[in-house]
Structures are given as structure tokens and as C-alpha cells.
Scaffold this motif. Structure first.
Motif, PDB file in Angstrom:
ATOM      1  N   GLY A 124     -27.093  -1.639  -2.799  1.00  0.00           N
ATOM      2  CA  GLY A 124     -27.153  -3.065  -3.052  1.00  0.00           C
ATOM      3  C   GLY A 124     -28.284  -3.520  -3.932  1.00  0.00           C
ATOM      4  O   GLY A 124     -28.760  -4.653  -3.816  1.00  0.00           O
ATOM      5  N   GLN A 154     -26.111   0.909  -6.777  1.00  0.00           N
ATOM      6  CA  GLN A 154     -25.014  -0.015  -6.456  1.00  0.00           C
ATOM      7  C   GLN A 154     -24.643   0.111  -4.985  1.00  0.00           C
ATOM      8  O   GLN A 154     -24.356  -0.880  -4.315  1.00  0.00           O
ATOM      9  CB  GLN A 154     -23.803   0.282  -7.336  1.00  0.00           C
ATOM     10  CG  GLN A 154     -23.970  -0.143  -8.787  1.00  0.00           C
ATOM     11  CD  GLN A 154     -22.816   0.297  -9.670  1.00  0.00           C
ATOM     12  OE1 GLN A 154     -22.033   1.175  -9.300  1.00  0.00           O
ATOM     13  NE2 GLN A 154     -22.708  -0.298 -10.859  1.00  0.00           N
ATOM     14  N   GLY A 155     -24.691   1.358  -4.471  1.00  0.00           N
ATOM     15  CA  GLY A 155     -24.349   1.602  -3.076  1.00  0.00           C
ATOM     16  C   GLY A 155     -25.341   0.992  -2.102  1.00  0.00           C
ATOM     17  O   GLY A 155     -24.961   0.555  -1.009  1.00  0.00           O
ATOM     18  N   GLY A 164     -29.379  -4.091  -7.872  1.00  0.00           N
ATOM     19  CA  GLY A 164     -28.867  -4.184  -9.232  1.00  0.00           C
ATOM     20  C   GLY A 164     -29.740  -3.428 -10.203  1.00  0.00           C
ATOM     21  O   GLY A 164     -30.966  -3.423 -10.083  1.00  0.00           O
ATOM     22  N   LYS A 215     -27.255   4.985 -11.028  1.00  0.00           N
ATOM     23  CA  LYS A 215     -26.544   3.710 -11.111  1.00  0.00           C
ATOM     24  C   LYS A 215     -25.567   3.571  -9.950  1.00  0.00           C
ATOM     25  O   LYS A 215     -25.481   2.511  -9.314  1.00  0.00           O
ATOM     26  CB  LYS A 215     -25.807   3.609 -12.453  1.00  0.00           C
ATOM     27  CG  LYS A 215     -25.096   2.276 -12.640  1.00  0.00           C
ATOM     28  CD  LYS A 215     -24.434   2.183 -14.021  1.00  0.00           C
ATOM     29  CE  LYS A 215     -23.754   0.834 -14.197  1.00  0.00           C
ATOM     30  NZ  LYS A 215     -23.120   0.724 -15.535  1.00  0.00           N
ATOM     31  N   ILE A 216     -24.851   4.654  -9.661  1.00  0.00           N
ATOM     32  CA  ILE A 216     -23.902   4.639  -8.544  1.00  0.00           C
ATOM     33  C   ILE A 216     -24.646   4.470  -7.226  1.00  0.00           C
ATOM     34  O   ILE A 216     -24.252   3.681  -6.361  1.00  0.00           O
ATOM     35  CB  ILE A 216     -23.072   5.935  -8.525  1.00  0.00           C
ATOM     36  CG1 ILE A 216     -22.202   6.027  -9.782  1.00  0.00           C
ATOM     37  CG2 ILE A 216     -22.206   6.013  -7.266  1.00  0.00           C
ATOM     38  CD1 ILE A 216     -21.569   7.384  -9.987  1.00  0.00           C
ATOM     39  N   TYR A 217     -25.750   5.204  -7.073  1.00  0.00           N
ATOM     40  CA  TYR A 217     -26.532   5.144  -5.840  1.00  0.00           C
ATOM     41  C   TYR A 217     -27.079   3.733  -5.606  1.00  0.00           C
ATOM     42  O   TYR A 217     -26.931   3.173  -4.511  1.00  0.00           O
ATOM     43  CB  TYR A 217     -27.679   6.144  -5.888  1.00  0.00           C
ATOM     44  CG  TYR A 217     -28.702   5.930  -4.787  1.00  0.00           C
ATOM     45  CD1 TYR A 217     -28.481   6.423  -3.501  1.00  0.00           C
ATOM     46  CD2 TYR A 217     -29.857   5.193  -5.029  1.00  0.00           C
ATOM     47  CE1 TYR A 217     -29.392   6.190  -2.482  1.00  0.00           C
ATOM     48  CE2 TYR A 217     -30.776   4.964  -4.018  1.00  0.00           C
ATOM     49  CZ  TYR A 217     -30.542   5.461  -2.751  1.00  0.00           C
ATOM     50  OH  TYR A 217     -31.441   5.222  -1.739  1.00  0.00           O
ATOM     51  N   LYS A 266     -20.364  11.653  -7.854  1.00  0.00           N
ATOM     52  CA  LYS A 266     -20.217  10.249  -7.477  1.00  0.00           C
ATOM     53  C   LYS A 266     -20.120  10.097  -5.962  1.00  0.00           C
ATOM     54  O   LYS A 266     -20.766   9.203  -5.369  1.00  0.00           O
ATOM     55  CB  LYS A 266     -18.974   9.667  -8.142  1.00  0.00           C
ATOM     56  CG  LYS A 266     -18.701   8.212  -7.785  1.00  0.00           C
ATOM     57  CD  LYS A 266     -17.450   7.705  -8.482  1.00  0.00           C
ATOM     58  CE  LYS A 266     -17.165   6.247  -8.104  1.00  0.00           C
ATOM     59  NZ  LYS A 266     -15.955   5.725  -8.782  1.00  0.00           N
TER      60      LYS A 266
END
Length: 276
Positions: free
Chosen positions: A273, A270-271, A275, A266-268, A131
Motif C-alpha cells: 500500500g 503496491q502490495g 505508492g 514496484k509490485i511489492y 511477481k
């Protein structure tokens, strides 16, 4: 307030660095001598000589330690050393990495040490570390850049080819392949530009041993920015996933599973910006 990096007209020799290093770092570590510090040679470097200078008076705190990087002979033929320094300066200015380039000398640089342990292929699979890596890579890719016409992957491939003896190698098929990759494959890889086709500042060499995990602070740092340049964002991600198998004794059975990739991405995204 000092401006970094400090430029020094000095050439270091590995054979006599014990005597040469302390006058060189006097401007940034004025009280460091051979009596209160230790030199450690790191063996992971493939093209350069890498040494650490550590303060023996603070054995439990390496925050003031230094890394000395002596460039390999003729490596500048395919590595842009100034681009490497500029990338490190930019990372520090944007708060992505704390280590600064403090001194630039004739055949190398001295920069701040990133405390922690180099990751193994087991480490990067740990959920908390995975993460942190995804978040950190997103931070890099969010740094504003001026786009160029070509991604670095094409530029460096062509640069490597220039160094080969055309009388000893038939390069026509390789050159043709690179042309096809550039003109036909890369533009079609990602139908939606927001998912990674746009050029961003990439590390371009995310070996697991170029990832430093600090358990105490729960942070991730990257090291070795020789190939850092503009590239497709997804190149960095694919390169990182491939490196799960490691360079030596590669084992592609441990390539991240579909579920692992999905969770990481998904984490990347989100980082950065986006969706998903």
C-alpha cells in the motif's frame, strides 16, 4: 471443532519413526497406516530432520500430506521454537499460508504440506513467479504486529555471540561492529519510514529452496519459519535478492539487475500500500 496444535507428550526418534509416527498422527489422520502411506525424507534441512507423510491412495493429490519436523539437538539455544509455531499460526489465521501446525510434540511439530515444487535460482527469475513472491512477501509484511525495541537481526547476532567460547575467540571487534550497525547504520538506512524502516513480521530466511511454487494453482508458499520474527521489511527483500545467487556454488553475476529489482519492488510496494 478441534483446536490446533494438539499437544502430545511424545518424543520421536528418527531411527524408529516408522513405528512411532502412526500412533502420533491418529488424531488427525485416523485411517493412515504404514500400508497406505509412504515416508519421504527431505534432505534440504541443515539443522533438523524433515520427513513427509503421503497418502498412497491419492497419488495425484498431496493436499492432505503432512510434514514431520524433528528438531536438531540443542538448536533451541538460538532458535525460539515457540516463536516459530506462533508465526505459523498467525500466517494461517491471516490467510497468508494454508498450512497449519496440527501437532506439537516434545521434540518437534507436524504441519500441513504445501504442494508444489521448491524453487531454483532460475525459477525465482521467471516473471510470473517473481511477481507472486513479491505479492506474498507484501502479504506477510502487512500482518499487524506489536513492535519491539530491537529488530531481530540484532537480537539473533547477539544470541549467536553468546554461544561462542570467549576464551577461544576475540569477540570485542565483532561486538563493536554490531553496536555500530545497531546505533549508527540501521537508523539511517531508510530516510522515509514508510519505505521499510518500521519493523514488520519477516521471514528472515528466504532461500530459494524455502519458496514453493504451485504451477497448478499459480500460488507461492514459503516454508521454514525458524527465523521468522520482527525485522526491517527491507531485510527480507535484500535477503531474497542475495539468495538469487544461492548458498552453494554462489554466483553473484546473477544478482537481480537494476531493472529486475525495480519491477519487483514496484509490485511489492503496491502490495503493502505504498505508492512509488
Amino acid at each position: 471443532m478441534k483446536s490446533y496444535p494438539i499437544i502430545e507428550n511424545v518424543t520421536l526418534s528418527n531411527s524408529s519413526i516408522t513405528n512411532e509416527i502412526y500412533p502420533l498422527i491418529k488424531s488427525i489422520r485416523s485411517d493412515w497406516t504404514s500400508l497406505n502411506t509412504r515416508l519421504v525424507t527431505f534432505t534440504e534441512g541443515l539443522t533438523n530432520i524433515i520427513l513427509g507423510v503421503f497418502d498412497n491412495r491419492t497419488p495425484d493429490d498431496d493436499s492432505n500430506a503432512l510434514i514431520v519436523k524433528i528438531y536438531g539437538i540443542q538448536i533451541e539455544l538460538f532458535i525460539d521454537r515457540q516463536a516459530e509455531i506462533n508465526a505459523m499460526i498467525k500466517f494461517h489465521e491471516h490467510g497468508v499460508f494454508s498450512q497449519r501446525v496440527l501437532i506439537q510434540f516434545n521434540n518437534g511439530i507436524i504441519y500441513e504440506f504445501a504442494p508444489g515444487k521448491t524453487c531454483s535460482r532460475d525459477d525465482v527469475r521467471e516473471e510470473n513467479i517473481s511477481k507472486l513472491i513479491a505479492i506474498k512477501l507484501a502479504e506477510i509484511h502487512n500482518i499487524p504486529v506489536e513492535e519491539t525495541e530491537q529488530p531481530y537481526i540484532i537480537l539473533i547476532l547477539r544470541q549467536f555471540l553468546k554461544l561462542l567460547d570467549k576464551n577461544s575467540f576475540d569477540l570485542s571487534s565483532i561486538i563493536s561492529d554490531i553496536d555500530i550497525i545497531e546505533e549508527r547504520i540501521l537508523p539511517r538506512l531508510i530516510p522515509n519510514p514508510k519505505y521499510g524502516q518500521d519493523l514488520v513480521l519477516c521471514h528472515n530466511d528466504l532461500l530459494v529452496k524455502n519458496i514453493i511454487y504451485n504451477n497448478k494453482n499459480q500460488t507461492i508458499s514459503f516454508i521454514d519459519f525458524e527465523f521468522t520474527n520482527l525485522n526491517y521489511a527491507l531485510f527480507d527483500i535484500a535477503n531474497h535478492f542475495i539468495e538469487y545467487a544461492v548458498v552453494e556454488d554462489a554466483d553473484f553475476t546473477i544478482y537481480p539487475s537494476h531493472d529486475e529489482q525495480k519491477k519487483w519492488l514496484k509490485i511489492y510496494f503496491q502490495g503493502v500500500g505504498v505508492g512509488v
